[in-house]
Motif scaffolding. Structure first.
Motif, PDB file in Angstrom:
ATOM      1  N   THR A  82     -43.969  -6.699 -20.829  1.00 62.54           N
ATOM      2  CA  THR A  82     -43.036  -7.477 -21.651  1.00 62.54           C
ATOM      3  C   THR A  82     -42.236  -6.576 -22.582  1.00 62.54           C
ATOM      4  N   GLY A  83     -42.746  -5.357 -22.816  1.00 60.20           N
ATOM      5  CA  GLY A  83     -42.063  -4.431 -23.705  1.00 60.20           C
ATOM      6  C   GLY A  83     -42.236  -4.754 -25.173  1.00 60.20           C
ATOM      7  N   THR A  84     -43.144  -5.663 -25.493  1.00 60.32           N
ATOM      8  CA  THR A  84     -43.307  -6.095 -26.889  1.00 60.32           C
ATOM      9  C   THR A  84     -44.543  -5.507 -27.570  1.00 60.32           C
ATOM     10  N   THR A  85     -45.376  -4.777 -26.853  1.00 62.74           N
ATOM     11  CA  THR A  85     -46.631  -4.291 -27.437  1.00 62.74           C
ATOM     12  C   THR A  85     -46.525  -2.898 -28.041  1.00 62.74           C
ATOM     13  N   GLY A  86     -45.499  -2.150 -27.676  1.00 60.98           N
ATOM     14  CA  GLY A  86     -45.366  -0.772 -28.126  1.00 60.98           C
ATOM     15  C   GLY A  86     -46.124   0.221 -27.270  1.00 60.98           C
ATOM     16  N   HIS A  87     -46.916  -0.272 -26.320  1.00 61.99           N
ATOM     17  CA  HIS A  87     -47.680   0.636 -25.457  1.00 61.99           C
ATOM     18  C   HIS A  87     -46.779   1.313 -24.431  1.00 61.99           C
ATOM     19  N   ALA A  88     -47.186   2.504 -24.059  1.00 63.29           N
ATOM     20  CA  ALA A  88     -46.532   3.234 -22.974  1.00 63.29           C
ATOM     21  C   ALA A  88     -47.491   3.293 -21.799  1.00 63.29           C
ATOM     22  N   GLU A  89     -46.921   3.262 -20.588  1.00 66.39           N
ATOM     23  CA  GLU A  89     -47.702   3.606 -19.409  1.00 66.39           C
ATOM     24  C   GLU A  89     -47.871   5.122 -19.478  1.00 66.39           C
ATOM     25  N   ALA A  90     -49.095   5.590 -19.451  1.00 65.28           N
ATOM     26  CA  ALA A  90     -49.366   7.011 -19.608  1.00 65.28           C
ATOM     27  C   ALA A  90     -50.496   7.425 -18.668  1.00 65.28           C
ATOM     28  N   VAL A  91     -50.744   8.711 -18.626  1.00 66.98           N
ATOM     29  CA  VAL A  91     -51.909   9.228 -17.900  1.00 66.98           C
ATOM     30  C   VAL A  91     -52.705  10.129 -18.821  1.00 66.98           C
ATOM     31  N   ARG A  92     -54.011  10.063 -18.658  1.00 67.49           N
ATOM     32  CA  ARG A  92     -54.892  11.033 -19.304  1.00 67.49           C
ATOM     33  C   ARG A  92     -55.227  12.060 -18.233  1.00 67.49           C
ATOM     34  N   VAL A  93     -54.730  13.269 -18.420  1.00 64.79           N
ATOM     35  CA  VAL A  93     -54.909  14.348 -17.455  1.00 64.79           C
ATOM     36  C   VAL A  93     -56.012  15.259 -17.972  1.00 64.79           C
ATOM     37  N   GLU A  94     -57.071  15.390 -17.205  1.00 70.95           N
ATOM     38  CA  GLU A  94     -58.150  16.303 -17.563  1.00 70.95           C
ATOM     39  C   GLU A  94     -58.039  17.515 -16.650  1.00 70.95           C
ATOM     40  N   PHE A  95     -58.154  18.711 -17.248  1.00 71.15           N
ATOM     41  CA  PHE A  95     -57.962  19.927 -16.458  1.00 71.15           C
ATOM     42  C   PHE A  95     -58.797  21.069 -17.005  1.00 71.15           C
ATOM     43  N   ASP A  96     -58.991  22.048 -16.143  1.00 68.45           N
ATOM     44  CA  ASP A  96     -59.775  23.237 -16.474  1.00 68.45           C
ATOM     45  C   ASP A  96     -58.812  24.376 -16.767  1.00 68.45           C
ATOM     46  N   GLU A  97     -58.749  24.798 -18.023  1.00 66.68           N
ATOM     47  CA  GLU A  97     -57.811  25.854 -18.420  1.00 66.68           C
ATOM     48  C   GLU A  97     -58.163  27.211 -17.813  1.00 66.68           C
ATOM     49  N   GLU A  98     -59.350  27.338 -17.247  1.00 68.33           N
ATOM     50  CA  GLU A  98     -59.703  28.575 -16.534  1.00 68.33           C
ATOM     51  C   GLU A  98     -58.969  28.642 -15.193  1.00 68.33           C
ATOM     52  N   VAL A  99     -58.512  27.480 -14.707  1.00 73.49           N
ATOM     53  CA  VAL A  99     -57.840  27.399 -13.403  1.00 73.49           C
ATOM     54  C   VAL A  99     -56.335  27.195 -13.553  1.00 73.49           C
ATOM     55  N   ILE A 100     -55.949  26.362 -14.507  1.00 77.95           N
ATOM     56  CA  ILE A 100     -54.531  26.063 -14.719  1.00 77.95           C
ATOM     57  C   ILE A 100     -54.258  26.038 -16.226  1.00 77.95           C
ATOM     58  N   PRO A 101     -53.332  26.859 -16.687  1.00 75.95           N
ATOM     59  CA  PRO A 101     -53.050  26.916 -18.129  1.00 75.95           C
ATOM     60  C   PRO A 101     -52.465  25.597 -18.656  1.00 75.95           C
ATOM     61  N   ALA A 102     -52.767  25.315 -19.915  1.00 69.99           N
ATOM     62  CA  ALA A 102     -52.258  24.105 -20.552  1.00 69.99           C
ATOM     63  C   ALA A 102     -50.731  24.056 -20.518  1.00 69.99           C
ATOM     64  N   ASP A 103     -50.079  25.193 -20.708  1.00 68.75           N
ATOM     65  CA  ASP A 103     -48.618  25.193 -20.685  1.00 68.75           C
ATOM     66  C   ASP A 103     -48.059  24.838 -19.308  1.00 68.75           C
ATOM     67  N   VAL A 104     -48.787  25.130 -18.251  1.00 72.05           N
ATOM     68  CA  VAL A 104     -48.346  24.723 -16.908  1.00 72.05           C
ATOM     69  C   VAL A 104     -48.437  23.201 -16.781  1.00 72.05           C
ATOM     70  N   ILE A 105     -49.507  22.617 -17.306  1.00 72.81           N
ATOM     71  CA  ILE A 105     -49.639  21.157 -17.290  1.00 72.81           C
ATOM     72  C   ILE A 105     -48.453  20.526 -18.027  1.00 72.81           C
ATOM     73  N   LEU A 106     -48.093  21.094 -19.155  1.00 72.66           N
ATOM     74  CA  LEU A 106     -46.990  20.541 -19.951  1.00 72.66           C
ATOM     75  C   LEU A 106     -45.636  20.805 -19.309  1.00 72.66           C
ATOM     76  N   ASP A 107     -45.433  21.995 -18.761  1.00 69.34           N
ATOM     77  CA  ASP A 107     -44.161  22.278 -18.084  1.00 69.34           C
ATOM     78  C   ASP A 107     -44.011  21.395 -16.839  1.00 69.34           C
ATOM     79  N   ALA A 108     -45.115  21.116 -16.159  1.00 66.83           N
ATOM     80  CA  ALA A 108     -45.065  20.196 -15.015  1.00 66.83           C
ATOM     81  C   ALA A 108     -44.648  18.798 -15.476  1.00 66.83           C
ATOM     82  N   PHE A 109     -45.157  18.368 -16.618  1.00 64.98           N
ATOM     83  CA  PHE A 109     -44.784  17.069 -17.187  1.00 64.98           C
ATOM     84  C   PHE A 109     -43.271  16.970 -17.347  1.00 64.98           C
ATOM     85  N   PHE A 110     -42.665  18.024 -17.881  1.00 61.73           N
ATOM     86  CA  PHE A 110     -41.219  17.996 -18.105  1.00 61.73           C
ATOM     87  C   PHE A 110     -40.424  18.235 -16.820  1.00 61.73           C
TER      88      PHE A 110
END
Length: 174
Positions: free
Chosen positions: A46-74
């Protein structure tokens, strides 16, 4: 493990794209950023709750850096579109990063600045404190894998997954 909560349009697309990356251990479609005490898909749409459709992404920084997760987001969505992604329109489709603590907020702000430069300005992605998170209904979880022939997946999710595959080849799952 590290987790980020990110919103960039329909959560089906973010879910599908992140699942293609090595080091991502879990992706959960969620609702966050709003005021309704028990949001579900119907009320969020309805667009009236203020909620966003989002994802909770869990990752292992030993395998993939946090900045890669964020750059992928953009990479997987257009952060210059205010309260929409393509034909998905409403505040529930906003581009937002929900932080837990100052360190994560600073990391998100730095990623947003990199994205603003990469996109030539105009990034409208918000950086908001993480409030209560509500898991989306079961049928939204891993939607793309369960519905690969669905029209929306073919028209919208596949191109986003392909952008991730092209730009982040060194982090793709085998």
């Amino acid at each position: 493990m590290t987790s980020f909560v990110l919103a960039g349009g329909c959560f089906w697309c973010l879910d599908a794209a992140y699942r293609a990356l090595r080091g991502v251990t879990d992706v959960v479609s969620v609702y966050t950023g709003g005021s309704h005490p028990a949001p579900d898909y119907e009320v969020v749409c309805t667009g009236t709750t203020g909620h966003a459709e989002a994802v909770r992404v869990e990752f292992d920084e030993e395998v993939i850096p946090a900045d890669v997760i964020l750059d992928a987001f953009f990479t997987m969505h257009d952060p210059r579109q205010l309260n929409r992604q393509g034909n998905d329109v409403g505040t529930q489709y906003r581009s937002a990063m929900f932080y837990e603590g100052d360190e994560q907020r600073e990391r998100f702000e730095a990623a947003r600045a990199r994205a603003d430069e990469a996109w030539g300005g105009g990034v409208v992605t918000t950086v908001e404190p993480l409030g209560e998170v509500f898991e989306a209904e079961d049928y939204h979880q891993d939607f793309f894998a369960k519905n690969p022939g669905q029209g929306y997946c073919l028209a919208v999710a596949v191109p986003k997954v392909n952008k991730i595959r092209q730009r982040f080849t060194e982090y793709l799952k085998a």
